[in-house]
Design an enzyme around this catalytic site. Structure first.
Site, mmCIF file in Angstrom:
data_model
loop_
_atom_site.group_PDB
_atom_site.id
_atom_site.type_symbol
_atom_site.label_atom_id
_atom_site.label_comp_id
_atom_site.label_asym_id
_atom_site.label_seq_id
_atom_site.Cartn_x
_atom_site.Cartn_y
_atom_site.Cartn_z
ATOM 1 C CB CYS A 118 -0.917 -0.009 1.216
ATOM 2 S SG CYS A 118 -1.817 1.526 1.443
ATOM 3 C CG ASP A 159 -2.366 15.267 -4.011
ATOM 4 O OD1 ASP A 159 -1.459 14.634 -4.590
ATOM 5 O OD2 ASP A 159 -3.564 15.069 -4.224
ATOM 6 C CG HIS A 180 -4.414 -0.435 5.186
ATOM 7 N ND1 HIS A 180 -3.915 0.185 4.062
ATOM 8 C CD2 HIS A 180 -5.501 -1.125 4.795
ATOM 9 C CE1 HIS A 180 -4.679 -0.138 3.028
ATOM 10 N NE2 HIS A 180 -5.642 -0.931 3.441
ATOM 11 N N GLY A 225 -13.385 6.845 -8.816
ATOM 12 C CA GLY A 225 -12.124 7.402 -9.304
ATOM 13 C C GLY A 225 -10.957 7.177 -8.372
ATOM 14 C CG HIS A 250 -4.110 3.998 3.383
ATOM 15 N ND1 HIS A 250 -3.155 3.215 3.996
ATOM 16 C CD2 HIS A 250 -4.377 5.004 4.237
ATOM 17 C CE1 HIS A 250 -2.856 3.734 5.184
ATOM 18 N NE2 HIS A 250 -3.602 4.833 5.349
ATOM 19 C CG HIS A 260 -6.439 9.452 0.755
ATOM 20 N ND1 HIS A 260 -6.635 8.186 0.233
ATOM 21 C CD2 HIS A 260 -6.526 10.301 -0.285
ATOM 22 C CE1 HIS A 260 -6.811 8.274 -1.071
ATOM 23 N NE2 HIS A 260 -6.752 9.542 -1.411
HETATM 24 ZN ZN LIG Z 1 -2.393 1.333 3.654
#
Ligand SMILES: [Zn+2]
Length: 137
Positions: free
Chosen positions: A4, A30, A46, A92, A97, A99
């Site tokens: 991940c 980002d 996670h 999309g 994970h 966020h």
């Molecule tokens: Zn993760």
């Protein structure tokens, strides 16, 4: 090693421009900046998506997001701020994970998001991150 990408960012195996870190979350710029100040808030432990969060994680993620959002507002003075989270390929999402995106909005911005978006050089991210961190201190 985890497959991940976000777990690897949290574990500091992949460099990221961090603006805030606490026990439960890591907030970082980002690389795809929709607008200056675009930050991702990732839960450290996670969880595939928002449905997988327990109460403590949910509280921690929104506490961190709110704190960073206030710092973004102070640093960049946007006219608005979009907060979003996507679940699944049909939404999309390409990283599974949990966020949350914090996207500052300015007058004249379109609401539509497309990827990839503007990619400023890493030193620009560091400059944006410093502005946010200064407001978190
Ligand atoms: Zn993760």
């Amino acid at each position: 090693m985890s497959e991940c990408i976000f777990c690897r960012i949290v574990a500091k195996q992949i460099p990221a421009t961090v603006v805030h870190e606490d026990e439960d979350t890591l907030a970082f710029m980002d690389i795809g900046q929709v607008n200056p100040g675009h930050v991702l808030i990732a839960v450290k432990k996670h969880a595939d998506n928002i449905f997988a969060l327990d109460e403590a994680q949910a509280s921690a993620v929104f506490r961190s997001a709110t704190r960073v959002a206030r710092a973004i507002r102070a640093a960049f003075e946007p006219q608005g701020l979009s907060v979003y989270q996507a679940n699944g390929k049909a939404a999309g999402q390409t990283v599974f994970h949990l966020h949350i995106h914090l996207v500052p909005r300015y007058e004249g911005d379109g609401m539509a998001l497309s990827w990839p978006v503007k990619n400023p050089p890493r030193e620009k991210l560091a400059e944006y991150a410093e502005k946010i961190k200064a407001r978190l201190a």
